[in-house]
Design a protein around this motif. Sequence first.
Motif, PDB file in Angstrom:
ATOM      1  N   UNK A   8       0.768  -0.960  -0.140  1.00 11.44           N
ATOM      2  CA  UNK A   8      -0.176   0.253  -0.115  1.00 11.44           C
ATOM      3  C   UNK A   8       0.927   1.365  -0.246  1.00 11.44           C
ATOM      4  N   UNK A   9       0.233   2.127  -0.962  1.00 13.31           N
ATOM      5  CA  UNK A   9       1.464   3.770  -0.689  1.00 13.31           C
ATOM      6  C   UNK A   9       0.789   3.917   0.490  1.00 13.31           C
ATOM      7  N   UNK A  10       2.376   4.657   1.136  1.00 17.25           N
ATOM      8  CA  UNK A  10       2.183   5.258   2.004  1.00 17.25           C
ATOM      9  C   UNK A  10       2.029   6.719   2.258  1.00 17.25           C
ATOM     10  N   UNK A  11       1.718   7.366   1.093  1.00 20.89           N
ATOM     11  CA  UNK A  11       1.216   8.585   0.938  1.00 20.89           C
ATOM     12  C   UNK A  11      -0.687   8.891   0.751  1.00 20.89           C
ATOM     13  N   UNK A  12      -0.777   7.504   1.158  1.00 21.00           N
ATOM     14  CA  UNK A  12      -2.531   7.374   0.997  1.00 21.00           C
ATOM     15  C   UNK A  12      -2.841   6.122   2.516  1.00 21.00           C
ATOM     16  N   UNK A  44       6.325   8.636   1.936  1.00 19.80           N
ATOM     17  CA  UNK A  44       7.135   9.544   0.841  1.00 19.80           C
ATOM     18  C   UNK A  44       6.659   8.463  -0.597  1.00 19.80           C
ATOM     19  N   UNK A  45       6.960   8.930  -1.948  1.00 23.48           N
ATOM     20  CA  UNK A  45       6.414   8.028  -2.698  1.00 23.48           C
ATOM     21  C   UNK A  45       7.583   6.311  -2.982  1.00 23.48           C
ATOM     22  N   UNK A  46       8.588   6.717  -2.030  1.00 29.33           N
ATOM     23  CA  UNK A  46       9.531   5.204  -2.161  1.00 29.33           C
ATOM     24  C   UNK A  46       9.118   4.789  -1.056  1.00 29.33           C
ATOM     25  N   UNK A  47       8.940   4.952   0.104  1.00 28.44           N
ATOM     26  CA  UNK A  47       7.814   4.166   0.898  1.00 28.44           C
ATOM     27  C   UNK A  47       6.089   3.698   0.817  1.00 28.44           C
ATOM     28  N   UNK A  48       6.477   2.408   0.920  1.00 29.45           N
ATOM     29  CA  UNK A  48       5.197   1.297   1.119  1.00 29.45           C
ATOM     30  C   UNK A  48       4.920   0.430   2.289  1.00 29.45           C
ATOM     31  N   UNK A  49       3.476   0.285   2.163  1.00 26.83           N
ATOM     32  CA  UNK A  49       3.504  -0.878   4.296  1.00 26.83           C
ATOM     33  C   UNK A  49       3.375  -2.055   3.258  1.00 26.83           C
ATOM     34  N   UNK A  50       3.815  -3.020   4.085  1.00 31.47           N
ATOM     35  CA  UNK A  50       3.443  -5.029   4.023  1.00 31.47           C
ATOM     36  C   UNK A  50       3.185  -4.969   4.351  1.00 31.47           C
ATOM     37  N   UNK A  51       1.601  -5.214   3.685  1.00 32.99           N
ATOM     38  CA  UNK A  51       0.349  -6.111   4.578  1.00 32.99           C
ATOM     39  C   UNK A  51      -0.147  -7.494   4.574  1.00 32.99           C
ATOM     40  N   UNK A  52      -0.325  -7.721   4.775  1.00 33.22           N
ATOM     41  CA  UNK A  52      -1.703  -9.638   4.674  1.00 33.22           C
ATOM     42  C   UNK A  52      -0.557 -10.855   4.369  1.00 33.22           C
ATOM     43  N   UNK A  53       0.817 -10.302   4.210  1.00 32.44           N
ATOM     44  CA  UNK A  53       1.776 -11.222   4.046  1.00 32.44           C
ATOM     45  C   UNK A  53       1.015 -12.595   4.836  1.00 32.44           C
ATOM     46  N   UNK A  54       0.742 -13.469   4.273  1.00 34.18           N
ATOM     47  CA  UNK A  54       0.530 -14.826   4.567  1.00 34.18           C
ATOM     48  C   UNK A  54       1.001 -16.148   3.821  1.00 34.18           C
ATOM     49  N   UNK A  86      11.540   1.073   0.650  1.00 31.43           N
ATOM     50  CA  UNK A  86      11.669   1.470   1.906  1.00 31.43           C
ATOM     51  C   UNK A  86      10.366   0.857   2.057  1.00 31.43           C
ATOM     52  N   UNK A  87      10.038  -0.318   3.040  1.00 26.89           N
ATOM     53  CA  UNK A  87       8.621  -0.822   3.368  1.00 26.89           C
ATOM     54  C   UNK A  87       8.075  -1.034   5.054  1.00 26.89           C
ATOM     55  N   UNK A  88       6.494   0.102   5.335  1.00 25.36           N
ATOM     56  CA  UNK A  88       6.363  -0.032   6.770  1.00 25.36           C
ATOM     57  C   UNK A  88       6.589  -1.413   6.965  1.00 25.36           C
ATOM     58  N   UNK A  89       6.293  -2.141   8.456  1.00 19.68           N
ATOM     59  CA  UNK A  89       5.944  -3.262   8.470  1.00 19.68           C
ATOM     60  C   UNK A  89       5.498  -3.289  10.105  1.00 19.68           C
ATOM     61  N   UNK A  90       3.820  -3.447  10.014  1.00 12.91           N
ATOM     62  CA  UNK A  90       3.411  -4.110  11.821  1.00 12.91           C
ATOM     63  C   UNK A  90       3.839  -5.356  11.925  1.00 12.91           C
ATOM     64  N   UNK A  91       3.787  -5.554  12.924  1.00 11.76           N
ATOM     65  CA  UNK A  91       4.837  -7.521  13.218  1.00 11.76           C
ATOM     66  C   UNK A  91       5.356  -7.656  14.365  1.00 11.76           C
ATOM     67  N   UNK A  92       4.883  -9.082  14.678  1.00 12.84           N
ATOM     68  CA  UNK A  92       5.909  -9.953  16.115  1.00 12.84           C
ATOM     69  C   UNK A  92       7.301  -9.143  15.946  1.00 12.84           C
TER      70      UNK A  92
END
Length: 212
Positions: free
Chosen positions: A72-76, A95-105, A139-145
Amino acid sequence: MIHIVTPENAHLYKDEMEQAYRLRHRVFVDEMKWTDLAKPDGREIDQFDDEHAVHMLYIDDGRKVLGYQRMLPSTRPHLLSDVLPQLCEDERPAGPHIWEWTRYCVEPAHRERGRALSPVANALLSGIVEWGLESGVNTIIIEMNPLWLLRLVQLHFRTAPLGLPQPVGGQDTVAVTAAFDRRTLVRLQEMRGNCQRVLVQPANTMPLYLAS
């Protein structure tokens, strides 16, 4: 191999996306007990599965989806901005160079046994790095253990916590940024024993609004 799905090619992946949504439900609702995500039809879909999302699917030769992740784009609006803002104590990275990494399974039968990444897990992570290197994302944003922090460092991601761990869905969760470069890709290639490309299409496949 990793297939990138966006609105521009989603018509080619209708069955595979259905498999992905059901895999998400089995993992996050049935297995991890995130009951707030439960859906009567067994398809885990949220407000971020829109035209701005980039879906990455591990599809085997029989067109079965064995792994999935979403960017997911971090700008939205994304999870850290709209659902879990409490995990970020300082200014939220964007920023356009940062995206969020989600729902990894990953399907249970194709997960790692022990410390080494499974082939599916390695391919999914390699897909992020290949896509990022060719799309201007580093760069990616991650919410994780928090236990994942050491593993990411071992994979040559440069991680930085955005706050302290907090309970989310019954487990401690920390938000981090993880920067990567070609050294990260080389590390993943070394771990799987080859340097073959994992993406089946150009890594700069992304929603048209971002390519313009």
